[in-house]
Design an enzyme around this catalytic site. Sequence first.
Site, PDB file in Angstrom:
ATOM      1  N   TRP A 141      -5.836   9.894   3.498  1.00 18.81           N
ATOM      2  CA  TRP A 141      -6.928  10.858   3.612  1.00 18.81           C
ATOM      3  C   TRP A 141      -7.861  10.791   2.411  1.00 18.81           C
ATOM      4  O   TRP A 141      -9.096  10.860   2.563  1.00 18.81           O
ATOM      5  CB  TRP A 141      -6.364  12.265   3.796  1.00 18.81           C
ATOM      6  CG  TRP A 141      -6.190  12.579   5.250  1.00 18.81           C
ATOM      7  CD1 TRP A 141      -5.055  12.451   5.990  1.00 18.81           C
ATOM      8  CD2 TRP A 141      -7.215  12.995   6.149  1.00 18.81           C
ATOM      9  NE1 TRP A 141      -5.306  12.780   7.301  1.00 18.81           N
ATOM     10  CE2 TRP A 141      -6.625  13.127   7.427  1.00 18.81           C
ATOM     11  CE3 TRP A 141      -8.561  13.297   6.008  1.00 18.81           C
ATOM     12  CZ2 TRP A 141      -7.348  13.523   8.549  1.00 18.81           C
ATOM     13  CZ3 TRP A 141      -9.294  13.703   7.131  1.00 18.81           C
ATOM     14  CH2 TRP A 141      -8.691  13.802   8.378  1.00 18.81           C
ATOM     15  N   TRP A 181       0.848  -1.197   0.000  1.00 20.98           N
ATOM     16  CA  TRP A 181       0.000   0.000   0.000  1.00 20.98           C
ATOM     17  C   TRP A 181       0.887   1.251   0.000  1.00 20.98           C
ATOM     18  O   TRP A 181       0.647   2.214  -0.731  1.00 20.98           O
ATOM     19  CB  TRP A 181      -0.911   0.023   1.226  1.00 20.98           C
ATOM     20  CG  TRP A 181      -2.256  -0.595   1.028  1.00 20.98           C
ATOM     21  CD1 TRP A 181      -2.684  -1.796   1.502  1.00 20.98           C
ATOM     22  CD2 TRP A 181      -3.356  -0.031   0.307  1.00 20.98           C
ATOM     23  NE1 TRP A 181      -3.986  -2.014   1.117  1.00 20.98           N
ATOM     24  CE2 TRP A 181      -4.419  -0.948   0.386  1.00 20.98           C
ATOM     25  CE3 TRP A 181      -3.543   1.157  -0.400  1.00 20.98           C
ATOM     26  CZ2 TRP A 181      -5.655  -0.702  -0.216  1.00 20.98           C
ATOM     27  CZ3 TRP A 181      -4.778   1.406  -1.001  1.00 20.98           C
ATOM     28  CH2 TRP A 181      -5.815   0.476  -0.905  1.00 20.98           C
TER      29      TRP A 181
END
Length: 492
Positions: A408, A303
């Site tokens: 985010w 990731w």
Amino acid sequence: MSHLVWFRADLRLHDNPALHTACQQAVIDGSGVVACFLRPQDQWENHHWGENRARFTERCLLDLGHELAQLNISLICWDVGDFNQQIPALLSLSQQLSCQHIWANEEPELNERLRDQALINQAQKTGIQCHFYNDQTLLPMGQILKKDGTPYRVYGAFRKQALKELERFPVQTLPIPQSMSCITEASQQDKITVLQADAGSLNVVGVSAFQPKAYLDDPIQQRWPATEAQAFRLLDSFCQERISQYDPQRDFPGNAEGTSLLSPLMATGKLSVKSCWLSAQQVQLSQPQGAQSAGRWLDELLWREFYRHLLVLYPELSRCQPFKPERAQIPWRNAPDDLAKWQQGTTGFPLVDAAMRQLKETGWMHNRLRMLTAVFLSKYLLIDWREGECWFMQHLVDGDLASNNGGWQWAASTGTDSVPYFRLLSPYRQAERFDAQGAFIARFVPELASLPAKQRIQPKGYVKGYPVPMLDLREGKDRMMAAFKSASFSQT
């Protein structure tokens, strides 16, 4: 002396391509090596770095200076203001030290890449050669593409292709370079001494510009080790003792040891991602009982990899733009009072407040809580995710643009995410699942510590010293749904 190594987000000796190659070349041509770090404090502020991140970087830099000294390599540190001033500083330093080569490791952010290209262009005019190496990722940044040459926009597909590439090109690390003692000349050291004396407000590592006592007096800095030796001890400890429980334990915020706790060291480059990958891979291959958990942590490293590749392939991410352009039309609320309650951990939702207070007290936040607090701000409060991204960068010890922005935008459904935008995380349900006894809440929200577990999670009625919930969750969800639909988004 002909080789200058420019350290940036790679403050280590082990597995450092730029340092390793420069030292190899110095041995071949019988020359020397000098290292430098150009502290861009104004740029750090423009990029929303807070004291936690800046001070941790300086501590890692202090250790780097000591480690380089063992190789008889001097580390020159200057204050230069911003990225634009780094280029003339580098060229001046190279010329004064008679360096014909500058060696550095690549960075994924747009401003950094533009700066490096400008350096290459200007250095060529003076006869100085610049050499840049992939360092922050397992595979060359921006080069994991579909067959048609376009980037992967969804993690699952990127992961599949990345794993294929890693089978073809297995991860390897580089050793610490040999000592440069045989090629260090006294006259070169005399030059360095003069440069240190003229360097400005930041001099050579170890003098008063860096104040070790200040770090020792800082409770946040005390929590985080900043030496290369400590970094490897932590990595070894995690892989040998805790990684086998990573999968079942990683979601419980009350157990920080259920995570690796290595993110600050990786953010500054004190520990390379390749070293982490190989250590976890060894567990996966040799310890059947820990293979699943080790695989889960390797997935988290991918990731991290994905977000760095995206920064290179989509420069707009470095310009505070949503990955999905249509998401720019979301009518975010201008609600400074609500934002302040979120920032200070006084929302009236215990797990959200505990997480935000953990951030302020420790400079770090558990990953599940990063997701929860981000969803709370961007979805329930409908406040622009960029406000939260900035707040995190101002407080996180491990803050870096790629991971922070990626996380985010994932939470706000503006990023690389195939999950419907109406995905929510209930602060009550998350607490019931991952802090069932309210122990984490009691630790960071002491106003609730005397209550029974269920009421720590969701207080009933008035609790002295603790605010009532700042909104009704159902109303917050309905407001978010209306806002997204008003922008004519599909639900997928």
